[in-house]
Design a protein around this motif. Sequence first.
Motif, PDB file in Angstrom:
ATOM      1  N   ASP A 121       1.560   3.468   5.459  1.00  0.00           N
ATOM      2  CA  ASP A 121       0.680   4.539   5.892  1.00  0.00           C
ATOM      3  C   ASP A 121      -0.693   3.994   6.288  1.00  0.00           C
ATOM      4  OD1 ASP A 121      -0.290   7.021   6.465  1.00  0.00           O
ATOM      5  OD2 ASP A 121      -0.650   7.591   4.387  1.00  0.00           O
ATOM      6  N   ASN A 122      -0.902   3.932   7.577  1.00  0.00           N
ATOM      7  CA  ASN A 122      -2.239   3.685   8.105  1.00  0.00           C
ATOM      8  C   ASN A 122      -2.362   4.475   9.404  1.00  0.00           C
ATOM      9  OD1 ASN A 122      -1.260   2.050  10.302  1.00  0.00           O
ATOM     10  ND2 ASN A 122      -1.164   0.302   8.898  1.00  0.00           N
ATOM     11  N   LEU A 123      -3.550   4.600   9.910  1.00  0.00           N
ATOM     12  CA  LEU A 123      -3.804   5.448  11.069  1.00  0.00           C
ATOM     13  C   LEU A 123      -2.958   5.044  12.272  1.00  0.00           C
ATOM     14  CD1 LEU A 123      -5.442   7.772  12.223  1.00  0.00           C
ATOM     15  CD2 LEU A 123      -7.166   6.106  12.920  1.00  0.00           C
ATOM     16  N   HIS A 124      -2.880   3.744  12.557  1.00  0.00           N
ATOM     17  CA  HIS A 124      -2.142   3.264  13.719  1.00  0.00           C
ATOM     18  C   HIS A 124      -0.651   3.591  13.606  1.00  0.00           C
ATOM     19  CE1 HIS A 124      -0.847   0.718  17.012  1.00  0.00           C
ATOM     20  NE2 HIS A 124       0.004   0.123  16.184  1.00  0.00           N
ATOM     21  N   ASN A 125      -0.031   3.260  12.460  1.00  0.00           N
ATOM     22  CA  ASN A 125       1.404   3.489  12.282  1.00  0.00           C
ATOM     23  C   ASN A 125       1.754   4.975  12.329  1.00  0.00           C
ATOM     24  OD1 ASN A 125       1.805   0.781  12.067  1.00  0.00           O
ATOM     25  ND2 ASN A 125       2.098   0.777   9.849  1.00  0.00           N
ATOM     26  N   ARG A 126       0.925   5.793  11.666  1.00  0.00           N
ATOM     27  CA  ARG A 126       1.220   7.222  11.634  1.00  0.00           C
ATOM     28  C   ARG A 126       1.098   7.827  13.034  1.00  0.00           C
ATOM     29  NH1 ARG A 126      -0.948  11.670   7.396  1.00  0.00           N
ATOM     30  NH2 ARG A 126      -0.474   9.998   5.946  1.00  0.00           N
ATOM     31  N   LYS A 127       0.043   7.448  13.761  1.00  0.00           N
ATOM     32  CA  LYS A 127      -0.151   7.976  15.115  1.00  0.00           C
ATOM     33  C   LYS A 127       0.986   7.533  16.036  1.00  0.00           C
ATOM     34  CE  LYS A 127      -3.833   8.453  18.506  1.00  0.00           C
ATOM     35  NZ  LYS A 127      -5.196   8.066  18.860  1.00  0.00           N
ATOM     36  N   LYS A 128       1.376   6.272  15.906  1.00  0.00           N
ATOM     37  CA  LYS A 128       2.468   5.740  16.730  1.00  0.00           C
ATOM     38  C   LYS A 128       3.770   6.479  16.432  1.00  0.00           C
ATOM     39  CE  LYS A 128       4.691   1.372  17.866  1.00  0.00           C
ATOM     40  NZ  LYS A 128       4.739  -0.060  17.577  1.00  0.00           N
ATOM     41  N   HIS A 129       4.044   6.739  15.155  1.00  0.00           N
ATOM     42  CA  HIS A 129       5.271   7.423  14.788  1.00  0.00           C
ATOM     43  C   HIS A 129       5.260   8.881  15.253  1.00  0.00           C
ATOM     44  CE1 HIS A 129       8.762   8.721  12.546  1.00  0.00           C
ATOM     45  NE2 HIS A 129       8.037   9.728  12.096  1.00  0.00           N
ATOM     46  N   GLY A 168       0.807  -1.216   0.000  1.00  0.00           N
ATOM     47  CA  GLY A 168       0.000   0.000   0.000  1.00  0.00           C
ATOM     48  C   GLY A 168       0.834   1.256   0.000  1.00  0.00           C
ATOM     49  N   LYS A 169       0.175   2.339   0.304  1.00  0.00           N
ATOM     50  CA  LYS A 169       0.854   3.623   0.354  1.00  0.00           C
ATOM     51  C   LYS A 169       1.858   3.654   1.493  1.00  0.00           C
ATOM     52  CE  LYS A 169      -2.897   6.463  -1.440  1.00  0.00           C
ATOM     53  NZ  LYS A 169      -3.765   7.600  -1.140  1.00  0.00           N
ATOM     54  N   ARG A 170       2.899   4.483   1.285  1.00  0.00           N
ATOM     55  CA  ARG A 170       3.905   4.630   2.333  1.00  0.00           C
ATOM     56  C   ARG A 170       3.945   6.098   2.753  1.00  0.00           C
ATOM     57  NH1 ARG A 170       6.437   0.402   3.638  1.00  0.00           N
ATOM     58  NH2 ARG A 170       8.285   1.377   4.516  1.00  0.00           N
ATOM     59  N   TYR A 171       4.173   6.303   4.032  1.00  0.00           N
ATOM     60  CA  TYR A 171       4.283   7.640   4.593  1.00  0.00           C
ATOM     61  C   TYR A 171       5.764   7.922   4.826  1.00  0.00           C
ATOM     62  CZ  TYR A 171       3.819  11.519   7.886  1.00  0.00           C
ATOM     63  OH  TYR A 171       3.909  12.722   8.514  1.00  0.00           O
ATOM     64  N   PHE A 172       6.243   9.084   4.366  1.00  0.00           N
ATOM     65  CA  PHE A 172       7.633   9.467   4.579  1.00  0.00           C
ATOM     66  C   PHE A 172       7.671  10.651   5.525  1.00  0.00           C
ATOM     67  CE2 PHE A 172      11.472  11.854   3.651  1.00  0.00           C
ATOM     68  CZ  PHE A 172      12.418  10.857   3.790  1.00  0.00           C
ATOM     69  N   CYS A 173       8.415  10.519   6.605  1.00  0.00           N
ATOM     70  CA  CYS A 173       8.559  11.584   7.590  1.00  0.00           C
ATOM     71  C   CYS A 173       9.838  12.371   7.277  1.00  0.00           C
ATOM     72  CB  CYS A 173       8.624  11.012   9.006  1.00  0.00           C
ATOM     73  SG  CYS A 173       8.873  12.273  10.258  1.00  0.00           S
ATOM     74  N   HIS A 217      10.670  10.770  16.792  1.00  0.00           N
ATOM     75  CA  HIS A 217      10.069  11.802  15.949  1.00  0.00           C
ATOM     76  C   HIS A 217      10.000  13.134  16.690  1.00  0.00           C
ATOM     77  CE1 HIS A 217       7.445  13.713  13.035  1.00  0.00           C
ATOM     78  NE2 HIS A 217       6.712  14.121  14.057  1.00  0.00           N
ATOM     79  N   LEU A 218       9.622  13.107  17.946  1.00  0.00           N
ATOM     80  CA  LEU A 218       9.516  14.346  18.708  1.00  0.00           C
ATOM     81  C   LEU A 218      10.881  15.014  18.881  1.00  0.00           C
ATOM     82  CD1 LEU A 218       6.869  13.268  21.358  1.00  0.00           C
ATOM     83  CD2 LEU A 218       6.533  14.690  19.326  1.00  0.00           C
ATOM     84  N   ARG A 219      11.929  14.214  19.094  1.00  0.00           N
ATOM     85  CA  ARG A 219      13.281  14.771  19.191  1.00  0.00           C
ATOM     86  C   ARG A 219      13.706  15.395  17.870  1.00  0.00           C
ATOM     87  NH1 ARG A 219      16.521   9.976  22.327  1.00  0.00           N
ATOM     88  NH2 ARG A 219      15.613  10.341  24.365  1.00  0.00           N
ATOM     89  N   ALA A 220      13.485  14.669  16.774  1.00  0.00           N
ATOM     90  CA  ALA A 220      13.883  15.163  15.458  1.00  0.00           C
ATOM     91  C   ALA A 220      13.116  16.441  15.112  1.00  0.00           C
ATOM     92  CB  ALA A 220      13.643  14.099  14.398  1.00  0.00           C
ATOM     93  N   LYS A 221      11.856  16.493  15.467  1.00  0.00           N
ATOM     94  CA  LYS A 221      11.043  17.675  15.183  1.00  0.00           C
ATOM     95  C   LYS A 221      11.530  18.861  16.015  1.00  0.00           C
ATOM     96  CE  LYS A 221       6.339  19.335  14.948  1.00  0.00           C
ATOM     97  NZ  LYS A 221       4.965  19.137  15.330  1.00  0.00           N
ATOM     98  N   ARG A 222      11.871  18.611  17.281  1.00  0.00           N
ATOM     99  CA  ARG A 222      12.369  19.692  18.133  1.00  0.00           C
ATOM    100  C   ARG A 222      13.706  20.220  17.614  1.00  0.00           C
ATOM    101  NH1 ARG A 222      13.670  18.106  23.779  1.00  0.00           N
ATOM    102  NH2 ARG A 222      15.823  18.367  23.207  1.00  0.00           N
ATOM    103  N   LEU A 223      14.598  19.322  17.176  1.00  0.00           N
ATOM    104  CA  LEU A 223      15.873  19.759  16.613  1.00  0.00           C
ATOM    105  C   LEU A 223      15.660  20.621  15.374  1.00  0.00           C
ATOM    106  CD1 LEU A 223      18.094  16.574  16.973  1.00  0.00           C
ATOM    107  CD2 LEU A 223      18.351  18.742  18.181  1.00  0.00           C
TER     108      LEU A 223
END
Length: 170
Positions: free
Chosen positions: A16-24, A2-7, A30-36
Amino acid sequence: MGKRYFCDYCDRSFQDNLHNRKKHLNGVQHLRAKRLWDDLFRDAAAILQEEQTKKPCRKFLQTGQCDFGSNCRFSHMTEQDLEKLSAQVQGEQRLKELQQEGVDIPPGTIEDWLEKRAKRLSAAQSNSALPEKPVPFQYPPGWPPMQDLPPSLQAPPPGGWPVPPNLQWG
């Protein structure tokens, strides 16, 4: 597949599904990388204010390293770093005040920079106008006398190594 989500923050992709995206998106990495990423665009005043409220990191001051890195709750800035940051903040504040007063401050152009560079280079060349003499080969201190060295470590004779007749051109 299926579709893939790239961060973009983490440079990762996943299904890309609701569970995987929410978990990521709620994950520590992810929060550390976003803060940096967000920290790259903070202004100097906000960084200075935050660093002044923190206590210095003892481990970082002693060893120059900290196991927590950017996640450390203590400050990794030295007094000199804080002084430089403070000077930068004051310079930015002065610039804003001058702009509010209506003083026209022309931005530096590439032509100005190139002109200054050309002057600097010409001054450097005029200082080194004397031709440099080639330095004769010298063995490092402590080496044995030349006659005691094996042929592979001896310096070439002044005219260069003689070329055997069977290897000469033409």
